[in-house]
Design a protein around this motif. Structure first.
Motif, PDB file in Angstrom:
ATOM      1  N   ASN A  62      14.455  -2.939  45.823  1.00 41.87           N
ATOM      2  CA  ASN A  62      13.570  -1.752  45.340  1.00 41.87           C
ATOM      3  C   ASN A  62      14.618  -0.999  44.401  1.00 41.87           C
ATOM      4  OD1 ASN A  62      11.317  -0.255  45.533  1.00 41.87           O
ATOM      5  ND2 ASN A  62      12.744   1.216  46.501  1.00 41.87           N
ATOM      6  N   ARG A  72      12.902  -4.184  41.287  1.00 42.21           N
ATOM      7  CA  ARG A  72      11.895  -5.436  41.647  1.00 42.21           C
ATOM      8  C   ARG A  72      10.947  -5.111  42.724  1.00 42.21           C
ATOM      9  NH1 ARG A  72      16.801  -9.956  41.269  1.00 42.21           N
ATOM     10  NH2 ARG A  72      15.261 -11.078  42.484  1.00 42.21           N
ATOM     11  N   THR A  73       9.930  -4.093  42.379  1.00 47.20           N
ATOM     12  CA  THR A  73       9.307  -3.572  43.671  1.00 47.20           C
ATOM     13  C   THR A  73       8.337  -4.688  44.412  1.00 47.20           C
ATOM     14  OG1 THR A  73       9.408  -1.558  42.346  1.00 47.20           O
ATOM     15  CG2 THR A  73       7.631  -1.786  44.155  1.00 47.20           C
ATOM     16  N   ARG A  74       7.791  -5.673  43.492  1.00 46.81           N
ATOM     17  CA  ARG A  74       7.137  -6.441  44.205  1.00 46.81           C
ATOM     18  C   ARG A  74       7.869  -7.400  44.948  1.00 46.81           C
ATOM     19  NH1 ARG A  74       4.563  -5.690  39.234  1.00 46.81           N
ATOM     20  NH2 ARG A  74       2.263  -5.623  39.352  1.00 46.81           N
ATOM     21  N   ASN A  97       8.604  -5.438  48.163  1.00 42.96           N
ATOM     22  CA  ASN A  97       7.450  -5.360  48.994  1.00 42.96           C
ATOM     23  C   ASN A  97       7.234  -6.404  49.907  1.00 42.96           C
ATOM     24  OD1 ASN A  97       6.857  -2.585  47.953  1.00 42.96           O
ATOM     25  ND2 ASN A  97       5.186  -3.346  46.968  1.00 42.96           N
ATOM     26  N   GLY A 156       6.448   1.625  48.126  1.00 43.59           N
ATOM     27  CA  GLY A 156       6.354   0.490  47.233  1.00 43.59           C
ATOM     28  C   GLY A 156       5.081   0.361  46.648  1.00 43.59           C
ATOM     29  N   LYS A 157       3.788   0.065  47.569  1.00 46.25           N
ATOM     30  CA  LYS A 157       2.563  -0.055  47.315  1.00 46.25           C
ATOM     31  C   LYS A 157       2.193   1.105  46.229  1.00 46.25           C
ATOM     32  CE  LYS A 157       1.118  -2.883  51.055  1.00 46.25           C
ATOM     33  NZ  LYS A 157       0.392  -2.853  52.266  1.00 46.25           N
ATOM     34  N   ASP A 188       4.050   3.023  44.260  1.00 46.24           N
ATOM     35  CA  ASP A 188       4.734   2.730  43.038  1.00 46.24           C
ATOM     36  C   ASP A 188       3.864   1.842  42.078  1.00 46.24           C
ATOM     37  OD1 ASP A 188       6.575   4.469  43.785  1.00 46.24           O
ATOM     38  OD2 ASP A 188       8.100   3.143  44.192  1.00 46.24           O
ATOM     39  N   LEU A 189       3.476   0.704  42.579  1.00 44.85           N
ATOM     40  CA  LEU A 189       2.645  -0.063  41.854  1.00 44.85           C
ATOM     41  C   LEU A 189       1.279   0.088  41.572  1.00 44.85           C
ATOM     42  CD1 LEU A 189       4.071  -3.549  43.680  1.00 44.85           C
ATOM     43  CD2 LEU A 189       4.760  -2.388  41.321  1.00 44.85           C
TER      44      LEU A 189
END
Length: 75
Positions: free
Chosen positions: A26, A30-32, A35, A58-59, A61-62
């Motif tokens: 994170n 590299r958020t995905r 997660n 994180g969700k 953020d996306l």
């Protein structure tokens, strides 16, 4: 990141390593992947409040967001 992967490969149930790996992903954007890693934390420890909060963040953020703007020409 590589060191955490090696540790997780050796100790797949190491919740601290899983969480730290997710946090590192994170932090470098590299958020995905982060997660998915938080999901791995929750699979190992469903009561991990920190992982639940981080995954929700994180969700968010996306998620697409609407940011209305109003400039001088719109008045």
């Amino acid at each position: 990141v590589g060191a955490y992967k090696s540790l997780i490969d050796a100790e797949p149930a190491n919740v601290d390593a899983l969480f730290d790996y997710a946090q590192t992903l994170n932090a470098i954007g590299r958020t995905r992947e982060a997660n998915r890693a938080y999901g791995d934390v929750l699979a190992a420890d469903p009561l991990s409040r920190e992982a639940v909060i981080a995954l929700e963040r994180g969700k968010a953020d996306l998620a697409p967001t609407f940011r209305p703007s109003m400039g001088y020409e719109d008045e």
